[in-house]
Design an enzyme around this catalytic site. Structure first.
Site, PDB file in Angstrom:
ATOM      1  N   ASP A 103      14.404   6.874  26.197  1.00 43.22           N
ATOM      2  CA  ASP A 103      14.606   7.881  25.142  1.00 43.22           C
ATOM      3  C   ASP A 103      14.093   9.241  25.623  1.00 43.22           C
ATOM      4  O   ASP A 103      13.475   9.996  24.864  1.00 43.22           O
ATOM      5  CB  ASP A 103      13.933   7.474  23.818  1.00 43.22           C
ATOM      6  CG  ASP A 103      14.458   8.294  22.639  1.00 43.22           C
ATOM      7  OD1 ASP A 103      15.355   9.144  22.847  1.00 43.22           O
ATOM      8  OD2 ASP A 103      13.976   8.086  21.509  1.00 43.22           O
ATOM      9  N   HIS A 131      20.664   3.431  16.217  1.00 45.81           N
ATOM     10  CA  HIS A 131      19.373   4.082  15.954  1.00 45.81           C
ATOM     11  C   HIS A 131      19.026   3.655  14.537  1.00 45.81           C
ATOM     12  O   HIS A 131      19.667   4.104  13.582  1.00 45.81           O
ATOM     13  CB  HIS A 131      19.570   5.594  16.081  1.00 45.81           C
ATOM     14  CG  HIS A 131      18.461   6.429  15.528  1.00 45.81           C
ATOM     15  ND1 HIS A 131      17.770   7.326  16.318  1.00 45.81           N
ATOM     16  CD2 HIS A 131      17.928   6.539  14.282  1.00 45.81           C
ATOM     17  CE1 HIS A 131      16.859   7.942  15.565  1.00 45.81           C
ATOM     18  NE2 HIS A 131      16.947   7.486  14.324  1.00 45.81           N
ATOM     19  N   LEU A 171      20.487  14.054  27.975  1.00 43.35           N
ATOM     20  CA  LEU A 171      20.625  14.995  29.090  1.00 43.35           C
ATOM     21  C   LEU A 171      20.974  16.405  28.602  1.00 43.35           C
ATOM     22  O   LEU A 171      20.983  17.349  29.385  1.00 43.35           O
ATOM     23  CB  LEU A 171      21.656  14.479  30.098  1.00 43.35           C
ATOM     24  CG  LEU A 171      21.289  13.117  30.723  1.00 43.35           C
ATOM     25  CD1 LEU A 171      22.371  12.652  31.695  1.00 43.35           C
ATOM     26  CD2 LEU A 171      19.940  13.166  31.427  1.00 43.35           C
ATOM     27  N   ASN A 223      24.223  13.043  21.414  1.00 44.09           N
ATOM     28  CA  ASN A 223      23.888  14.136  20.491  1.00 44.09           C
ATOM     29  C   ASN A 223      23.800  15.473  21.223  1.00 44.09           C
ATOM     30  O   ASN A 223      22.800  16.176  21.180  1.00 44.09           O
ATOM     31  CB  ASN A 223      22.609  13.841  19.686  1.00 44.09           C
ATOM     32  CG  ASN A 223      21.399  13.557  20.546  1.00 44.09           C
ATOM     33  OD1 ASN A 223      21.526  13.251  21.734  1.00 44.09           O
ATOM     34  ND2 ASN A 223      20.215  13.649  19.963  1.00 44.09           N
ATOM     35  N   ASN A 230      10.814  10.065  17.331  1.00 43.55           N
ATOM     36  CA  ASN A 230      11.572   9.318  16.328  1.00 43.55           C
ATOM     37  C   ASN A 230      12.216   8.086  16.964  1.00 43.55           C
ATOM     38  O   ASN A 230      13.040   8.242  17.865  1.00 43.55           O
ATOM     39  CB  ASN A 230      12.656  10.236  15.750  1.00 43.55           C
ATOM     40  CG  ASN A 230      13.315   9.624  14.540  1.00 43.55           C
ATOM     41  OD1 ASN A 230      12.828   8.647  13.986  1.00 43.55           O
ATOM     42  ND2 ASN A 230      14.437  10.189  14.133  1.00 43.55           N
TER      43      ASN A 230
HETATM   44  O1  DOR Z   1      12.518  11.335  19.262  1.00 43.77           O
HETATM   45  C1  DOR Z   1      13.734  11.356  19.363  1.00 43.77           C
HETATM   46  N1  DOR Z   1      14.369  12.389  19.950  1.00 43.77           N
HETATM   47  N2  DOR Z   1      14.451  10.343  18.845  1.00 43.77           N
HETATM   48  C2  DOR Z   1      15.789  10.390  18.773  1.00 43.77           C
HETATM   49  O2  DOR Z   1      16.382   9.432  18.299  1.00 43.77           O
HETATM   50  C3  DOR Z   1      16.522  11.566  19.237  1.00 43.77           C
HETATM   51  C4  DOR Z   1      15.753  12.305  20.257  1.00 43.77           C
HETATM   52  C5  DOR Z   1      16.299  13.674  20.544  1.00 43.77           C
HETATM   53  O3  DOR Z   1      17.507  13.816  20.719  1.00 43.77           O
HETATM   54  O4  DOR Z   1      15.493  14.606  20.701  1.00 43.77           O
END
Ligand code: DOR
Length: 426
Positions: free
Chosen positions: A303, A177, A61, A92, A276
């Protein structure tokens, strides 16, 4: 007196039944299920499934710190349009969700938006740096029940072992992860023939599988609950299947994009397809779908990873990984025909509510007395997205021009409408 709402003419899907009945909502709760019900507000559900609202275990978010990409309010609205009534907020952020102050802030912003339950996850390690543990006991006392460093995996096996030992004592779940970082330096796509031909650095399947394997073995010796985020390879599914057969307390999720998109899309060099873990092969997709059907995979999680346009306009090697997911998840999953409609409800509501430990108010059977967190969706309708009408603050969706099937008509959060006839109410 609050207004009563009646959802009319749909099929109510509960764990043990599927019934063509109306459903009445009063004072935030399901008041009655029956025939010919009347209320102050009527919502047409003909041709629709009426089920408990979706729960996303994996939403970025971006607030605090990256509000250019998304805010808790815009992400919540995107979630409501996608049929969600609860979103687990990934840690994150900037600052990361490793203190009670940040957790409280995220939760408060969620309440202020008032469109879904925003359930903050906590970091496993301080600052997601992978060096020392975050104050897990304090965070747990503040109500956090899912911990993750998502965006990166915890590389240090000894630290991970300690985190699992604490998790076991606290009765919380760790979500990993799975990525061994030494194996993915500079990687932009799946390691495969296609990546060799394109001359692009590859992200090998083994980088995920090694960590899945390691963490399963750490669960075996600690007995702590572990959830595997965004699994993407055939072998990962096999490892989790074997761990479940051994009775270990592990759960796993897949994303709609890993079920629907393949590595060849990277031949366009378009960063919208960079994610990812990376998009994999048709073989992997087949294994992920088999895992959904036999119960190895417990949940479909988005995700949802918004990024500002200028970041995603960089070259493939520089652009950040990630794609939007909240508004399209249902449409992608049903278009893929990966599972039956009732399985979709299990994978997007019942099971994730349990994993997030919010099954006192989400993922409930819709019977009198249940908290009214509800999603009403038409499983047959075919549609394509109109990027102009998406409500996320970012536009990095890979689904422009793709045929989707199944769309949310109404969403009800805590007894109040957040989406009516496909339109966000606020
Ligand atoms: O593709 C991804 N984007 N994988 C992740 O694990 C983190 C995420 C991101 O925060 O943009």
């Amino acid at each position: 007196m609050t207004k009563t709402i009646v959802i009319k003419g749909g099929t109510i899907v509960n764990r043990a039944s599927e019934q063509a009945l109306d459903l009445k909502i009063e004072n935030g709760l399901v008041a009655q299920v029956g025939k010919n019900l009347k209320g102050d507000v009527q919502l047409d559900a003909s041709g629709c499934i009426v089920a408990s609202g979706f729960v996303d275990l994996h939403a970025h978010l971006r607030e605090p710190g990256q509000e250019e990409a998304e805010t808790i309010e815009t992400g919540s609205r995107a979630g409501a349009l996608g049929g969600y009534t609860a979103l687990v907020a990934m840690p994150n952020t900037d600052p990361p969700q490793d203190s009670v102050a940040v957790i409280d802030f995220v939760r408060e912003q969620g309440k202020r938006a008032g469109l879904v339950d925003v359930v903050p996850s906590g970091c496993i390690t301080l600052g997601r740096q992978g060096e020392s543990l975050a104050p897990m006991a304090e965070l747990s006392a503040a109500g956090v029940s899912l911990f993750t460093d998502d965006g990166s995996g915890v590389q240090d096996a000894s630290l991970m072992r300690r985190a699992l030992e604490y998790a076991k004592g606290l009765g919380v779940t760790l979500a990993q992860h799975c990525e061994v970082a030494e194996l993915t330096k500079g990687a932009v796509m799946n390691e495969c023939q296609c990546c060799t031909n394109l001359g692009l650095p590859g992200w090998p399947a083994i980088a995920e599988e090694l960590m899945v394997f390691r963490d399963i073995e750490l669960v075996r010796i600690t007995g702590a609950a572990m959830h595997f985020l965004h699994l993407s390879t055939k072998r990962s599914v096999e490892l989790v299947r074997a761990a479940k057969r051994d009775g270990l307390p592990v759960t796993a999720e897949v994303t709609p994009h890993h079920l629907s998109l393949t590595e060849e899309l990277l031949a366009s060099f378009d960063p919208v397809f960079k994610v990812n873990p990376p998009l994999r092969s048709m073989h992997d997709i087949a294994a992920l779908k088999a895992g959904l059907i036999d119960g190895t995979i417990d949940a479909i999680a988005t995700d949802h990873a918004p990024h500002p346009r200028r970041d995603k306009e960089m070259s493939l090697d520089m652009a950040p990984p990630g794609m939007l997911g909240l508004e399209t998840a249902l449409g992608v999953v049903l278009a893929e025909g990966a599972c039956e409609v009732r399985d979709v409800v299990a994978l997007m509501s019942w099971n994730p509510a349990k994993i997030a430990r919010i099954d006192d108010r989400h993922g409930l059977d819709l019977v009198a007395g249940a908290v009214a967190n509800i999603c009403v969706f038409d499983p047959e309708i075919k549609w394509t997205i109109d990027p102009e009408r998406m409500v996320s603050k970012s536009i990095n969706t890979p689904y422009v021009g793709r045929n989707l099937q199944g769309r949310v008509r109404h969403t009800i959060f805590n007894g109040a409408t957040t989406v009516v006839d496909g339109q966000a109410q606020r």
